[in-house]
Motif scaffolding. Sequence first.
Motif, mmCIF file in Angstrom:
data_model
loop_
_atom_site.group_PDB
_atom_site.id
_atom_site.type_symbol
_atom_site.label_atom_id
_atom_site.label_comp_id
_atom_site.label_asym_id
_atom_site.label_seq_id
_atom_site.Cartn_x
_atom_site.Cartn_y
_atom_site.Cartn_z
ATOM 1 N N SER A 103 53.814 52.034 26.899
ATOM 2 C CA SER A 103 54.611 51.759 25.706
ATOM 3 C C SER A 103 53.936 50.715 24.825
ATOM 4 N N LYS A 104 53.170 49.811 25.451
ATOM 5 C CA LYS A 104 52.427 48.841 24.627
ATOM 6 C C LYS A 104 51.366 49.556 23.794
ATOM 7 N N GLN A 105 50.711 50.526 24.441
ATOM 8 C CA GLN A 105 49.672 51.302 23.750
ATOM 9 C C GLN A 105 50.309 52.074 22.580
ATOM 10 N N LEU A 106 51.499 52.663 22.877
ATOM 11 C CA LEU A 106 52.206 53.431 21.857
ATOM 12 C C LEU A 106 52.575 52.535 20.670
ATOM 13 N N GLU A 107 53.024 51.331 21.037
ATOM 14 C CA GLU A 107 53.418 50.374 19.994
ATOM 15 C C GLU A 107 52.227 50.057 19.094
ATOM 16 N N ALA A 108 51.064 49.841 19.727
ATOM 17 C CA ALA A 108 49.863 49.526 18.954
ATOM 18 C C ALA A 108 49.508 50.702 18.043
ATOM 19 N N GLU A 109 49.638 51.935 18.614
ATOM 20 C CA GLU A 109 49.325 53.118 17.804
ATOM 21 C C GLU A 109 50.281 53.235 16.626
ATOM 22 N N LEU A 110 51.575 52.920 16.891
ATOM 23 C CA LEU A 110 52.576 53.017 15.814
ATOM 24 C C LEU A 110 52.286 52.011 14.704
ATOM 25 N N ILE A 111 51.894 50.809 15.093
ATOM 26 C CA ILE A 111 51.575 49.783 14.086
ATOM 27 C C ILE A 111 50.419 50.261 13.219
ATOM 28 N N LEU A 112 49.416 50.867 13.886
ATOM 29 C CA LEU A 112 48.257 51.376 13.158
ATOM 30 C C LEU A 112 48.689 52.497 12.195
ATOM 31 N N ALA A 113 49.564 53.409 12.724
ATOM 32 C CA ALA A 113 50.027 54.527 11.899
ATOM 33 C C ALA A 113 50.809 54.003 10.699
ATOM 34 N N LYS A 114 51.627 52.953 10.928
ATOM 35 C CA LYS A 114 52.427 52.382 9.833
ATOM 36 C C LYS A 114 51.492 51.801 8.773
ATOM 37 N N GLU A 115 50.461 51.085 9.245
ATOM 38 C CA GLU A 115 49.520 50.489 8.286
ATOM 39 C C GLU A 115 48.804 51.571 7.488
ATOM 40 N N THR A 116 48.426 52.662 8.205
ATOM 41 C CA THR A 116 47.745 53.757 7.509
ATOM 42 C C THR A 116 48.677 54.379 6.468
ATOM 43 N N ALA A 117 49.963 54.566 6.877
ATOM 44 C CA ALA A 117 50.931 55.168 5.945
ATOM 45 C C ALA A 117 51.125 54.273 4.734
ATOM 46 N N GLU A 118 51.170 52.954 4.971
ATOM 47 C CA GLU A 118 51.353 52.032 3.838
ATOM 48 C C GLU A 118 50.153 52.084 2.894
ATOM 49 N N LYS A 119 48.964 52.169 3.496
ATOM 50 C CA LYS A 119 47.755 52.260 2.679
ATOM 51 C C LYS A 119 47.798 53.536 1.848
ATOM 52 N N ALA A 120 48.217 54.661 2.533
ATOM 53 C CA ALA A 120 48.277 55.949 1.838
ATOM 54 C C ALA A 120 49.279 55.869 0.699
ATOM 55 N N SER A 121 50.409 55.193 0.955
ATOM 56 C CA SER A 121 51.433 55.107 -0.071
ATOM 57 C C SER A 121 50.933 54.280 -1.258
ATOM 58 N N ARG A 122 50.189 53.198 -0.940
ATOM 59 C CA ARG A 122 49.625 52.396 -2.036
ATOM 60 C C ARG A 122 48.618 53.221 -2.829
ATOM 61 N N ALA A 123 47.807 54.005 -2.082
ATOM 62 C CA ALA A 123 46.807 54.844 -2.750
ATOM 63 C C ALA A 123 47.518 55.857 -3.640
ATOM 64 N N LYS A 124 48.664 56.397 -3.125
ATOM 65 C CA LYS A 124 49.424 57.376 -3.906
ATOM 66 C C LYS A 124 49.916 56.735 -5.207
ATOM 67 N N SER A 125 50.480 55.523 -5.089
ATOM 68 C CA SER A 125 50.997 54.847 -6.288
ATOM 69 C C SER A 125 49.869 54.587 -7.279
ATOM 70 N N GLU A 126 48.729 54.116 -6.737
ATOM 71 C CA GLU A 126 47.616 53.831 -7.631
ATOM 72 C C GLU A 126 47.123 55.103 -8.309
ATOM 73 N N PHE A 127 47.034 56.191 -7.484
ATOM 74 C CA PHE A 127 46.573 57.468 -8.029
ATOM 75 C C PHE A 127 47.520 57.911 -9.143
ATOM 76 N N LEU A 128 48.828 57.824 -8.852
ATOM 77 C CA LEU A 128 49.821 58.242 -9.849
ATOM 78 C C LEU A 128 49.688 57.429 -11.122
ATOM 79 N N SER A 129 49.497 56.119 -10.960
ATOM 80 C CA SER A 129 49.469 55.301 -12.163
ATOM 81 C C SER A 129 48.190 55.573 -12.960
ATOM 82 N N ILE A 130 47.060 55.785 -12.259
ATOM 83 C CA ILE A 130 45.813 56.073 -12.990
ATOM 84 C C ILE A 130 45.901 57.444 -13.660
#
Length: 504
Positions: free
Chosen positions: A114-141
Amino acid sequence: MEYHSILEKQIRKILTGNFQENAELTQLLDTISKSYHAFDRDKKLADHAFVISEKEYQKVNTDLQDQIDIRKASIIKLKEAIRALDPTEANRFDDKDEDLINIISFLEEQIKKSKQLEAELILAKETAEKASRAKSEFLSIMSHEIRTPLNAIIGTNNLLHYQDPLPSQKELLNVMKISSENLLSLINDVLDYGKLEEGKIILAERDINLKQFVKNLRAAHRLRAEERGNNLRLMYDEDIPDFVIGDDIRLGQILNNLISNAIKFTKKGVITVEVLLNNISEEHVLVDFAIIDTGIGISEDKQEMIFDRFTQANTNITREYGGSGLGLTIIKLLLQLQNSEIHLKSEAGKGSKFFFTLSFKKSTTSLQEENKKTLNFEAPNLNNIHILLVEDVDFNVMVAEKMLQNWNATVEIANNGEIAVEKVQNNQYDIVLMDLQMPVMDGYTATKKIREFNKTVPIIALTASITMDIQGRAFEFGMNDCITKPFNPNDLFSIILKYSNLGL
Ligand code: ADP
């Protein structure tokens, strides 16, 4: 003395005569009797001690048994819990196996997993946040890139209207105007949705002549309604005060969307826009809005989901009617922002009623004052007003320059921030219209540099969209106001009047 009973018996059997007179004998008999008594006492004590330890032994024994039972029950429960947690692990523990160590090592493995899963989830969340920021930036550009040529198209169209086109050309220009405005509203929808999701929309507070406002809306939609054989009616409550304070652009967005939908989904029917007074308090005016149509309606099972983004009640209908499925989601979010809620009553085949209540601040403006202003209003004239337009896109320059020249203003152009700083240093301007994104030097930096030597010249930011970020940043860098591109000629004119000391 009295001898011990056993000794007494022996004495009676063996000793005759007057043995009590023999002192040595009586002393011996005394000692023997005492020994007998001592033996009896010791025996009694030993017996008692045995009874007590027997009882204690039994108690300890039952306690131990209880503990063994509890341990067994706990192990069974642990195994059940492990099986419920992970049925694939069921075979790992046979029922006779009571080995706690086995269970503990299993739990250790689980904790590691479960610790490993937690670490993976944190990574996935960070990736999703990055993707969402990229989406916003893409949309605005992208929106900026799309809006820039669109701005030129809409602006050129506005200019052509000024040049007395032939009636046949006027018709074509109208088609172009409607199409480009539709495209712009679609881009705005996508952008607005993003901004609303991020909580970046700011609501304006302006005087709204509500009656005139909804009348204009009806006029804008009448043609399209008639094309589909619909009668577009307005029911307006005359008790509503002449002016209320609110965000007319956002209100227009909500009503325009609902009216367009009503027209889109109704053929040869009636569409009613109802605006009724709900309540007037000391500071607020509460108004009920309803858009009622007699169109295709929405079946009950679809009524909730149409408020979700990109969803439409019927996918076949989409192809026939077009649309992005974002309109109602944006309306929902815009109303939420104003502490209100959109409601729907509808029956498939019979029509729909979308309704909501909005609270406006009371206004002190009256119709008489406004009429006086309109009477005094002369044809747009910005004679003697010297404007510096800082903009890099040629089309935008052409449109804005023509618009400003039509009002007799003197316009100078700077194609980037650096040229603008130099020009403000060497010339006197009444107002600077400053694009934000430009090559060489952007509008923010240019403004900052201008403010180092000129604190007074009004600088107005030209931006594709006014978000809290952009407005906040523009003010921070020393700009006085913002205006969105493509400009509505009236907005551009009034902002110039406001900042050039010609204000009415
Ligand atoms: P769009 O109209 O762009 O598809 P909306 O979010 O405005 O997106 O509407 C979502 C869906 O709700 C529409 O596709 C349609 O199925 C349904 N809908 C909205 N308004 C009406 C209406 N007045 N009558 C019937 N259906 C409607």
